[in-house]
Design an enzyme around this catalytic site. Structure first.
Site, PDB file in Angstrom:
ATOM      1  N   CYS A 117      18.598   7.495  22.228  1.00 55.34           N
ATOM      2  CA  CYS A 117      17.285   7.048  22.572  1.00 55.34           C
ATOM      3  C   CYS A 117      16.563   6.996  21.218  1.00 55.34           C
ATOM      4  O   CYS A 117      14.918   6.601  21.368  1.00 55.34           O
ATOM      5  CB  CYS A 117      16.446   8.080  23.612  1.00 55.34           C
ATOM      6  SG  CYS A 117      17.467   8.246  25.092  1.00 55.34           S
ATOM      7  N   HIS A 258       9.072   8.783  22.964  1.00 53.38           N
ATOM      8  CA  HIS A 258      10.203   8.327  23.912  1.00 53.38           C
ATOM      9  C   HIS A 258       9.933   8.772  25.404  1.00 53.38           C
ATOM     10  O   HIS A 258       9.253   9.766  25.743  1.00 53.38           O
ATOM     11  CB  HIS A 258      11.529   9.233  23.688  1.00 53.38           C
ATOM     12  CG  HIS A 258      12.619   8.842  24.354  1.00 53.38           C
ATOM     13  ND1 HIS A 258      12.859   7.533  25.064  1.00 53.38           N
ATOM     14  CD2 HIS A 258      13.688   9.651  24.937  1.00 53.38           C
ATOM     15  CE1 HIS A 258      14.054   7.531  25.730  1.00 53.38           C
ATOM     16  NE2 HIS A 258      14.365   8.943  25.675  1.00 53.38           N
ATOM     17  N   ASN A 288      13.484   6.340  31.950  1.00 54.68           N
ATOM     18  CA  ASN A 288      14.214   6.590  30.612  1.00 54.68           C
ATOM     19  C   ASN A 288      15.006   5.276  30.318  1.00 54.68           C
ATOM     20  O   ASN A 288      16.041   5.140  31.007  1.00 54.68           O
ATOM     21  CB  ASN A 288      14.475   7.811  30.373  1.00 54.68           C
ATOM     22  CG  ASN A 288      15.352   8.007  29.160  1.00 54.68           C
ATOM     23  OD1 ASN A 288      15.473   7.232  28.248  1.00 54.68           O
ATOM     24  ND2 ASN A 288      15.951   9.339  28.972  1.00 54.68           N
TER      25      ASN A 288
HETATM   26  N1  ACO Z   1      17.066  15.487  43.471  1.00 54.31           N
HETATM   27  C1  ACO Z   1      16.892  16.775  44.040  1.00 54.31           C
HETATM   28  N2  ACO Z   1      17.194  17.915  43.564  1.00 54.31           N
HETATM   29  C2  ACO Z   1      17.795  17.493  42.451  1.00 54.31           C
HETATM   30  C3  ACO Z   1      17.961  16.470  41.609  1.00 54.31           C
HETATM   31  C4  ACO Z   1      17.519  15.240  42.373  1.00 54.31           C
HETATM   32  N3  ACO Z   1      17.372  14.053  41.738  1.00 54.31           N
HETATM   33  N4  ACO Z   1      18.476  16.976  40.462  1.00 54.31           N
HETATM   34  C5  ACO Z   1      18.743  18.192  40.498  1.00 54.31           C
HETATM   35  N5  ACO Z   1      18.324  18.498  41.522  1.00 54.31           N
HETATM   36  C6  ACO Z   1      18.512  20.064  42.050  1.00 54.31           C
HETATM   37  C7  ACO Z   1      19.414  20.819  41.096  1.00 54.31           C
HETATM   38  O1  ACO Z   1      20.638  20.637  41.815  1.00 54.31           O
HETATM   39  C8  ACO Z   1      19.079  22.271  41.115  1.00 54.31           C
HETATM   40  O2  ACO Z   1      19.421  22.827  42.609  1.00 54.31           O
HETATM   41  P1  ACO Z   1      19.953  24.290  42.438  1.00 54.31           P
HETATM   42  O3  ACO Z   1      18.674  25.049  41.942  1.00 54.31           O
HETATM   43  O4  ACO Z   1      20.077  24.210  44.081  1.00 54.31           O
HETATM   44  O5  ACO Z   1      21.111  24.334  41.601  1.00 54.31           O
HETATM   45  C9  ACO Z   1      17.297  22.123  41.125  1.00 54.31           C
HETATM   46  O6  ACO Z   1      17.066  20.619  41.728  1.00 54.31           O
HETATM   47  C10 ACO Z   1      17.045  22.352  39.847  1.00 54.31           C
HETATM   48  O7  ACO Z   1      17.644  21.576  38.934  1.00 54.31           O
HETATM   49  P2  ACO Z   1      17.260  21.694  37.483  1.00 54.31           P
HETATM   50  O8  ACO Z   1      18.540  21.036  36.785  1.00 54.31           O
HETATM   51  O9  ACO Z   1      16.995  23.185  36.897  1.00 54.31           O
HETATM   52  O10 ACO Z   1      16.029  20.946  37.166  1.00 54.31           O
HETATM   53  P3  ACO Z   1      14.963  20.974  36.242  1.00 54.31           P
HETATM   54  O11 ACO Z   1      13.474  21.329  36.607  1.00 54.31           O
HETATM   55  O12 ACO Z   1      15.292  21.373  34.845  1.00 54.31           O
HETATM   56  O13 ACO Z   1      14.612  19.351  35.887  1.00 54.31           O
HETATM   57  C11 ACO Z   1      15.515  17.253  34.866  1.00 54.31           C
HETATM   58  C12 ACO Z   1      15.758  18.526  35.756  1.00 54.31           C
HETATM   59  C13 ACO Z   1      14.634  16.342  35.398  1.00 54.31           C
HETATM   60  C14 ACO Z   1      16.898  16.656  34.441  1.00 54.31           C
HETATM   61  C15 ACO Z   1      15.288  17.945  33.339  1.00 54.31           C
HETATM   62  O14 ACO Z   1      15.985  19.020  33.123  1.00 54.31           O
HETATM   63  C16 ACO Z   1      14.997  16.928  32.549  1.00 54.31           C
HETATM   64  O15 ACO Z   1      14.134  16.143  32.271  1.00 54.31           O
HETATM   65  N6  ACO Z   1      15.541  17.342  31.253  1.00 54.31           N
HETATM   66  C17 ACO Z   1      15.905  16.245  30.002  1.00 54.31           C
HETATM   67  C18 ACO Z   1      16.767  15.210  30.693  1.00 54.31           C
HETATM   68  C19 ACO Z   1      16.235  13.928  29.521  1.00 54.31           C
HETATM   69  O16 ACO Z   1      15.047  13.764  28.960  1.00 54.31           O
HETATM   70  N7  ACO Z   1      17.457  13.389  29.400  1.00 54.31           N
HETATM   71  C20 ACO Z   1      17.277  12.081  28.430  1.00 54.31           C
HETATM   72  C21 ACO Z   1      17.882  12.313  27.113  1.00 54.31           C
HETATM   73  S1  ACO Z   1      17.509  11.095  26.090  1.00 54.31           S
HETATM   74  C22 ACO Z   1      19.130   9.987  25.641  1.00 54.31           C
HETATM   75  O17 ACO Z   1      19.528  10.191  24.660  1.00 54.31           O
HETATM   76  C23 ACO Z   1      19.374   9.301  26.878  1.00 54.31           C
END
Ligand code: ACO
Length: 332
Positions: A117, A258, A288
């Site tokens: 990214c 980003h 993204n």
């Molecule tokens: N729908 C519903 N529930 C979900 C989903 C979904 N799509 N995805 C995860 N959950 C659940 C999980 O299973 C978890 O359930 P549990 O508590 O029963 O285990 C719960 O939601 C919480 O999950 P977390 O991972 O703790 O949620 P978080 O608030 O951290 O949000 C997210 C997750 C959105 C992925 C966040 O961590 C994030 O944005 N991280 C950065 C990701 C990013 O920017 N990536 C791109 C990198 S750039 C590149 O180089 C490609």
């Protein structure tokens, strides 16, 4: 601040996103998720998905064509093509060479650079340095991604975050000093490589029936760790480049981060103490798009008049690797 007389400026930008829209509700019909969960955790409402036949080079060429038109330049004016992508059409030849042929660019050096990214900020610095050297005149730089081709559509923790698209810019010299692409800061930390990666398809795990069964050809991510690292390195890159140039955050008219997650950007806004209104955002529409994210937003920001003459704009990115980077721009 770079004080060589030869400035490097953006001559034109373009972007392309596929027509097909996949909404959060569409995703909720195939995996256990909801519009409410996705929107409140990420700020994303929908994303674009390329057709089966549409490739990263097709999208990149469409964005590049628009950038050429905006710059009022011809294919024959381009002597350098650099593409940033983690979803090349194929391992080789480079996507840059494929775009070159599609656009009829006959006399250019072409290469791909992979920094996930952060890729567009990386290629911007590489191209700017090559132009500043005086050996190249006009660089076409492109971030293009068909992330839908490496997403595990059964994994709700990743498939809801990403989309397809491309953005491009033409860079060229200007003999007025102190404008255009003023400065860069880039960084990498390979020790964090396992928070976001794709294990299959390279020499470590070439394609086999087992690698397919083990779902190795899909993006894997530890979302929470990526989130924390993203906030840290984006703030660090932004502070570093401002300090290097004797600027305060308040002097930035526009920030183009980003477009990964609205909550990451909100934290960056509060840590830099720059109001959210100064951030250009489009992640609600596209999700993204990795290396395409910043150039699509840059194209939209320029076309909507967000970068007036004399304005300072900051591009700031993070991505797999871990990689990060920032670019400081001053509109001529
Ligand atoms: N729908 C519903 N529930 C979900 C989903 C979904 N799509 N995805 C995860 N959950 C659940 C999980 O299973 C978890 O359930 P549990 O508590 O029963 O285990 C719960 O939601 C919480 O999950 P977390 O991972 O703790 O949620 P978080 O608030 O951290 O949000 C997210 C997750 C959105 C992925 C966040 O961590 C994030 O944005 N991280 C950065 C990701 C990013 O920017 N990536 C791109 C990198 S750039 C590149 O180089 C490609």
């Amino acid at each position: 601040m770079n004080d060589t007389p030869r400035s490097v400026v953006i001559k034109g930008t373009g972007s392309y996103t596929p027509a097909n829209i996949k909404t959060n509700n569409d995703l909720a019909s195939t995996v256990d998720t909801s519009d409410e969960w996705i929107f409140t955790r990420t700020g994303i409402k929908e994303r674009r998905i390329a057709s089966e036949k549409e490739t990263a080079s097709d999208m990149g060429a469409s964005a590049a064509q628009r950038a050429l038109e905006a710059a009022k330049l011809e294919a024959s004016d381009i002597d350098l093509v650099i593409v940033a992508t983690i979803t090349p059409d194929m391992p080789f030849p480079s996507t840059a060479c494929l775009v070159q042929t599609k656009l009829g660019i006959t006399n250019a050096v072409c290469m791909d650079i992979e920094a996930a990214c952060s890729g567009f900020v990386y290629i911007m610095e590489v191209a700017a340095s090559m132009i500043r050297s005086g050996r190249y005149q006009h660089a076409l730089i492109i971030g293009t991604e068909k992330l839908s081709s490496i997403l595990d559509w059964e994994d709700r923790t990743t498939c809801v975050l990403f989309g397809d698209g491309a953005g491009a810019a033409i860079l060229g010299p200007l003999e007025t000093p102190g404008v255009g692409l003023l400065d860069f800061t880039l960084g990498s930390d390979g020790a964090q490589g396992d928070v976001l990666y794709m294990p299959g398809g390279g020499s470590a795990n070439p394609a086999t029936a087992d690698s397919l069964n083990d779902r190795l050809h899909f993006l894997k991510m530890r979302g929470r760790e990526v989130f924390k690292l993203a906030v840290k390195v984006m703030e660090q890159a932004a502070q570093e480049i401002l300090e290097q140039n004797g600027l305060e955050p308040d002097q930035l008219s526009c920030l183009i981060p980003h477009q990964a997650n609205l909550r990451i950007i909100e934290l960056l806004s509060s840590r830099l103490n720059v109001p959210m209104e100064r951030f250009y955002l489009n992640l609600e529409k596209y999700g993204n798009t990795s290396a395409a994210s910043i150039p699509i937003a840059l194209d939209e920001a320029i076309r909507s008049g967000r970068m007036a003459s004399g304005d300072y704009t900051l591009l700031v990115a993070f991505g797999a690797g871990l990689t990060w980077g920032a670019a400081l721009l001053k509109t001529p």
